[in-house]
Design a protein around this motif. Structure first.
Motif, short mmCIF file in Angstrom:
data_model
loop_
_atom_site.label_atom_id
_atom_site.label_comp_id
_atom_site.label_asym_id
_atom_site.label_seq_id
_atom_site.Cartn_x
_atom_site.Cartn_y
_atom_site.Cartn_z
N PHE A 396 0.85 -1.19 0.00
CA PHE A 396 0.00 0.00 0.00
C PHE A 396 0.89 1.25 0.00
CE2 PHE A 396 -2.85 -3.22 1.72
CZ PHE A 396 -4.02 -2.96 1.02
N SER A 397 0.45 2.25 -0.72
CA SER A 397 1.24 3.48 -0.85
C SER A 397 1.13 4.34 0.40
CB SER A 397 0.74 4.29 -2.06
OG SER A 397 -0.58 4.77 -1.81
N GLU A 398 2.04 5.29 0.51
CA GLU A 398 1.98 6.22 1.64
C GLU A 398 0.69 7.03 1.61
OE1 GLU A 398 3.91 6.61 4.28
OE2 GLU A 398 5.07 4.86 3.61
N GLU A 399 0.22 7.33 0.40
CA GLU A 399 -1.04 8.06 0.28
C GLU A 399 -2.19 7.26 0.89
OE1 GLU A 399 -3.86 10.18 -3.15
OE2 GLU A 399 -2.04 9.09 -3.71
N THR A 400 -2.21 5.96 0.62
CA THR A 400 -3.24 5.09 1.20
C THR A 400 -3.14 5.08 2.72
OG1 THR A 400 -3.31 3.66 -0.75
CG2 THR A 400 -4.10 2.72 1.32
N HIS A 411 -12.59 8.39 14.69
CA HIS A 411 -13.14 7.41 15.62
C HIS A 411 -12.40 7.48 16.96
CE1 HIS A 411 -15.80 5.34 12.74
NE2 HIS A 411 -14.89 5.71 11.84
N ALA A 412 -12.79 6.62 17.88
CA ALA A 412 -12.21 6.61 19.23
C ALA A 412 -10.70 6.41 19.17
CB ALA A 412 -12.86 5.50 20.06
N SER A 413 -10.02 6.92 20.19
CA SER A 413 -8.55 6.90 20.20
C SER A 413 -7.96 5.50 20.30
CB SER A 413 -8.04 7.74 21.37
OG SER A 413 -8.52 7.24 22.60
N GLY A 414 -8.78 4.51 20.66
CA GLY A 414 -8.26 3.15 20.76
C GLY A 414 -7.95 2.49 19.43
N TRP A 415 -8.50 3.06 18.35
CA TRP A 415 -8.26 2.47 17.03
C TRP A 415 -6.90 2.92 16.49
CZ3 TRP A 415 -11.19 -1.40 15.79
CH2 TRP A 415 -12.52 -1.44 16.23
N GLY A 416 -6.21 1.98 15.86
CA GLY A 416 -4.91 2.28 15.27
C GLY A 416 -4.68 1.41 14.05
N MET A 417 -3.51 1.55 13.47
CA MET A 417 -3.16 0.80 12.27
C MET A 417 -1.70 0.43 12.33
SD MET A 417 -3.11 2.08 8.30
CE MET A 417 -1.77 3.19 8.76
N LYS A 418 -1.36 -0.74 11.82
CA LYS A 418 0.04 -1.12 11.72
C LYS A 418 0.29 -1.82 10.39
CE LYS A 418 -0.24 -5.61 14.08
NZ LYS A 418 0.17 -6.37 15.28
N ARG A 419 1.54 -1.84 9.99
CA ARG A 419 1.93 -2.56 8.78
C ARG A 419 2.55 -3.89 9.19
NH1 ARG A 419 4.77 1.62 4.52
NH2 ARG A 419 4.27 3.53 5.64
N ASP A 422 3.42 -6.46 3.61
CA ASP A 422 2.66 -5.60 2.70
C ASP A 422 1.20 -5.47 3.14
OD1 ASP A 422 4.83 -5.12 1.09
OD2 ASP A 422 4.40 -6.79 -0.27
N MET A 423 0.89 -5.92 4.33
CA MET A 423 -0.48 -5.92 4.84
C MET A 423 -0.71 -4.71 5.74
SD MET A 423 -2.15 -8.98 7.12
CE MET A 423 -1.23 -10.14 6.10
N LEU A 424 -1.93 -4.15 5.68
CA LEU A 424 -2.35 -3.15 6.65
C LEU A 424 -3.30 -3.81 7.63
CD1 LEU A 424 -3.05 0.13 4.63
CD2 LEU A 424 -0.97 -0.57 5.81
N VAL A 425 -3.14 -3.52 8.91
CA VAL A 425 -3.95 -4.16 9.94
C VAL A 425 -4.59 -3.10 10.83
CG1 VAL A 425 -4.00 -5.81 11.85
CG2 VAL A 425 -2.41 -6.16 9.94
N LEU A 426 -5.90 -3.15 10.94
CA LEU A 426 -6.64 -2.30 11.89
C LEU A 426 -6.49 -2.90 13.28
CD1 LEU A 426 -8.81 -0.01 12.41
CD2 LEU A 426 -10.52 -1.83 12.10
N ALA A 436 -6.09 -5.83 5.57
CA ALA A 436 -6.32 -5.48 4.18
C ALA A 436 -5.07 -5.80 3.38
CB ALA A 436 -6.67 -3.99 4.04
N THR A 437 -5.25 -6.48 2.25
CA THR A 437 -4.12 -6.84 1.40
C THR A 437 -4.50 -6.60 -0.06
OG1 THR A 437 -4.86 -9.15 1.27
CG2 THR A 437 -3.24 -8.61 2.96
#
Length: 446
Positions: A396-400, A411-419, A422-426, A436-437
């Motif tokens: 996924f691109s930096e723009e994504t 949304h609430a502060s508890g939500w985050g994202m990690k790489r 090549d996968m993005l994970v909520l 997401a892949t």
């Protein structure tokens, strides 16, 4: 993840702490340290003890444990109590199949079933906006799709999702703003659908009609097609094996000529919370392959420009009931905990959202064989499956990534994202929720 690490660490007081004295010694021994109150770890012990009793066909012990759980569970309590109420329903359902005459447990009024109902389009939009469980995948997917189709005058999306095309208005808006002008857009959906929430009170054809009107208002040339050949029912009463049979028939029709694939268009395959509903056992005339692998091989043969895979990040397809309970209990606390942060306990919207999660819990715990259609596999396992089918991952691109971060800020502060590769994970409070892949067939990557 250990149960005691949850965001909600409250202890649930028992109406009658002496109830442990009425159970068998093995149950009492399993609950040492839990007398008088039950936290998540103690509830998990009870659930596992009940599962073990059911697996050994000890209905008497199972009833005793469920009686304890019934004194704890509440569909209007704290997250632990609300989650427990759905596990109790599932265990009662399973026990009643094992020994119908022995199950005479009278559950509390707050534990009576809330039936899943069909939503209006407006209600569905509010449903997916409640927490970023679905929007995360929509956002990451749409951004990756926009990047993959740059320069193409036509785009064809083959959409496999359970959210009734609610993803696409945002993409249509983005296409309308393309500097060189919007491409023509075709969306094709199957008429068959897994018998799971959320349910919509209009047909796929009506969804397409509404999308066409929206695209027209944005000056985006648009076509919508429903591939027929099976029942179009979206009722949750449709048998799970029936969906698998219908989808196998659908795959038999899936070909470039049937899809009317055109040379100048970019083909996009979008799979959102879909692959888990395809059996992973040998199926039909698949020459030893599962329907899940047959599907991946089929879409690879269509030579798509990009394939999107989004699903919940957990492994819930094991045969062991106790293993499924451990994983399910330590995964599905996430939406219950997240909803607690901003909705009151008596919120109808919260109750309905939790009921849809409960529908999933009952299938995971209460059923076996082809009736158990909730067969999640984690992002790591899905990635290996895709590689085995000769797909290559697309980062996924930096723009994504920035667009997803912007979404999560709402949304609430508890939500985050990690790489993860090549996968993005909520994530919720650091725990994986949804992955997401993006993939391309080997040999066509740029």
């Amino acid at each position: 993840m250990k149960t005691e690490l949850r965001g909600n660490s409250k202890h649930t007081s028992l109406p009658n702490p002496s109830l442990f004295n009425t159970t068998q010694d093995c149950l009492s021994d399993a609950l040492k340290g839990c007398l008088g109150s039950l936290d998540g770890a103690c509830i998990e012990k009870l659930l596992l003890h009940c599962a073990s009793a059911l697996e050994s066909k000890d209905v008497t012990l199972a009833q005793q444990v469920m009686w304890v759980l019934n004194n704890v569970a509440s569909s209007v309590g704290d997250p632990n109590q609300r989650l427990t109420s759905w596990f109790l329903r599932a265990l009662i359902s399973r026990a009643s199949k094992l020994c119908p005459t022995a199950m005479n447990l009278h559950v509390a009024p707050t534990l009576q079933r809330t039936w899943t109902r069909s939503m209006t389009g407006t209600e569905l939009a509010g449903y997916v906006d409640l927490i970023p469980w679905h929007r995360f995948g929509f956002c990451a997917s749409n951004s990756a799709i926009l990047k993959a189709i740059q320069g193409y005058p036509s785009v064809h999306i083959l959409d496999f999702s359970i959210t009734h095309c609610v993803q696409w208005p945002t993409l249509i808006e983005a296409l309308a703003k393309r500097p060189e002008g919007p491409p023509s857009l075709r969306i094709t959906v199957p008429s068959c659908r897994p018998p799971v929430p959320p349910l919509l009170n209009v047909s796929s054809e009506e969804v397409g009609f509404r999308l066409a009107n929206f695209a027209k208002s944005r000056d985006v040339p648009f076509e919508f097609h429903v591939i027929d050949g099976s029942s179009s029912s979206t009722s949750s009463d449709v048998l799970s094996w029936e969906f698998s049979f219908q989808f196998e028939l659908f795959l038999g029709q899936l070909s470039p000529s049937m899809l009317d694939l055109r040379e100048d268009e970019a083909l996009v395959i979008n799979c959102q919370n879909w692959l888990r509903y395809l059996p992973d056992e040998q199926w039909g005339n698949s020459q030893g392959r599962s329907l899940r692998d047959e599907f991946l091989g089929m879409i690879k043969g269509l030579n798509p420009r990009i394939v999107i895979m989004v699903d919940e990040d957990s492994d819930l397809d094991v045969s062991s009931l106790t293993s499924r309970i451990i994983t399910c209990f330590n995964y599905l606390w996430i939406p219950f905990d997240a909803l607690e942060t901003f909705l009151p306990k008596d919120s109808c919207q919260r109750t309905e959202y939790e009921a849809d999660i409960g529908h999933k819990i009952e299938n995971i715990i209460g059923f076996e064989g082809f009736q158990r259609i909730e067969r999640l596999e984690s992002g790591v396992r899905l990635a290996q499956r895709m590689k085995n089918t000769h797909f290559l991952s697309v980062p996924f691109s930096e723009e994504t990534i920035n667009e997803v971060k912007f979404l999560l800020d709402e949304h609430a502060s508890g939500w985050g994202m990690k790489r993860a590769d090549d996968m993005l994970v909520l994530t919720w409070k650091g725990h994986n929720s949804v992955f997401a892949t993006a993939w391309v067939p080997s040999g066509i990557e740029d």
